[in-house]
Write a protein that holds these residues in place. Structure first.
Motif, PDB file in Angstrom:
ATOM      1  N   ALA A   5      50.399  67.484  42.258  1.00  0.00           N
ATOM      2  CA  ALA A   5      49.821  67.126  43.349  1.00  0.00           C
ATOM      3  C   ALA A   5      48.101  67.268  42.859  1.00  0.00           C
ATOM      4  O   ALA A   5      47.323  66.137  42.796  1.00  0.00           O
ATOM      5  CB  ALA A   5      49.830  67.684  44.521  1.00  0.00           C
ATOM      6  N   ILE A   6      47.498  68.364  43.215  1.00  0.00           N
ATOM      7  CA  ILE A   6      46.333  68.709  42.100  1.00  0.00           C
ATOM      8  C   ILE A   6      45.467  67.830  41.359  1.00  0.00           C
ATOM      9  O   ILE A   6      44.852  66.960  41.183  1.00  0.00           O
ATOM     10  CB  ILE A   6      45.985  70.329  42.314  1.00  0.00           C
ATOM     11  N   ASN A  39      49.069  63.636  48.311  1.00  0.00           N
ATOM     12  CA  ASN A  39      49.628  63.952  47.170  1.00  0.00           C
ATOM     13  C   ASN A  39      50.838  64.168  46.995  1.00  0.00           C
ATOM     14  O   ASN A  39      51.650  64.567  46.254  1.00  0.00           O
ATOM     15  CB  ASN A  39      48.587  64.003  46.245  1.00  0.00           C
ATOM     16  N   ARG A  40      51.014  66.055  47.342  1.00  0.00           N
ATOM     17  CA  ARG A  40      52.413  66.990  47.309  1.00  0.00           C
ATOM     18  C   ARG A  40      53.106  66.437  48.440  1.00  0.00           C
ATOM     19  O   ARG A  40      54.242  66.324  47.330  1.00  0.00           O
ATOM     20  CB  ARG A  40      51.562  68.313  47.865  1.00  0.00           C
ATOM     21  N   ALA A  41      52.472  65.786  49.732  1.00  0.00           N
ATOM     22  CA  ALA A  41      54.029  65.655  50.191  1.00  0.00           C
ATOM     23  C   ALA A  41      54.636  63.512  49.443  1.00  0.00           C
ATOM     24  O   ALA A  41      55.860  63.972  49.486  1.00  0.00           O
ATOM     25  CB  ALA A  41      53.804  64.744  51.778  1.00  0.00           C
ATOM     26  N   PHE A  68      38.872  65.332  48.446  1.00  0.00           N
ATOM     27  CA  PHE A  68      39.675  66.311  47.442  1.00  0.00           C
ATOM     28  C   PHE A  68      40.559  67.079  47.766  1.00  0.00           C
ATOM     29  O   PHE A  68      41.677  67.025  48.530  1.00  0.00           O
ATOM     30  CB  PHE A  68      39.042  66.807  46.123  1.00  0.00           C
ATOM     31  N   ALA A  69      40.054  67.837  48.512  1.00  0.00           N
ATOM     32  CA  ALA A  69      40.996  68.914  49.073  1.00  0.00           C
ATOM     33  C   ALA A  69      42.123  68.658  50.340  1.00  0.00           C
ATOM     34  O   ALA A  69      43.014  69.856  50.225  1.00  0.00           O
ATOM     35  CB  ALA A  69      40.074  69.897  50.097  1.00  0.00           C
ATOM     36  N   LEU A  70      41.339  67.294  51.021  1.00  0.00           N
ATOM     37  CA  LEU A  70      42.066  67.454  52.173  1.00  0.00           C
ATOM     38  C   LEU A  70      43.479  65.891  51.992  1.00  0.00           C
ATOM     39  O   LEU A  70      44.397  65.651  51.828  1.00  0.00           O
ATOM     40  CB  LEU A  70      42.064  66.665  53.115  1.00  0.00           C
TER      41      LEU A  70
END
Length: 154
Positions: A17-18, A137-139, A130-132
């Motif tokens: 995700a990152i 993206n992980r989900a 980016f942080a939000l």
């Protein structure tokens, strides 16, 4: 008990995700900065500048995704479909967050290209976006969507 993690579990999922969000941030930042610079340099209002920045963020974001997919031998239409599937939600979230942040910082949009306020606000806006966007993206990747679609082709 199996301790092997795939890209859809745990730390590997977070790393994916990152990575996907950094990829998205690259395209968004190129388009966002270019749009903000052009709109500000031309003395456009906030709305016109933001529309240009968002449009360019999508163009550059999709282009960065399409390049490796095209190199993998897919046709343009298929590559564009992969880019839409991989990046649309990520870019949308990133653009909403960073542009909202820019508008909410008093004077940031009007500060001009030589102002530290303009550049510091834009950098902070992109960092917050980016942080939000990482959890989004992980989900998506956990469900086989988003950037998981792109990795099927290269």
């Amino acid at each position: 008990m199996d301790h092997h993690h795939t890209a859809t579990e745990g730390r590997a999922l977070t790393r994916s995700a990152i990575s996907a969000t950094l990829h998205c941030l690259t395209g968004c930042a190129i388009g966002e900065v270019l749009g903000m610079v052009i709109g500000t340099a031309l003395g456009w209002g906030n709305l016109a500048t933001i529309v240009l920045a968002v449009a360019l963020a999508f163009v550059f974001g999709y282009s960065l995704t399409m390049a490796p997919v095209l190199r993998a031998g897919l046709g343009f239409g298929t590559a564009l479909g992969v880019a839409f599937a991989a990046d649309t939600l990520s870019i949308t979230v990133m653009e909403i967050v960073d542009n909202l942040f820019m508008v909410l910082i008093p004077g940031a949009m009007e500060a001009g290209l030589t102002s530290w306020l303009f550049w510091a606000s834009l950098a902070a806006a992109l960092a917050i976006a980016f942080a939000l966007t990482v959890p989004v993206n992980r989900a998506l990747i956990a469900r086989g969507k988003g950037h998981a679609v792109m990795h099927r082709y290269h």
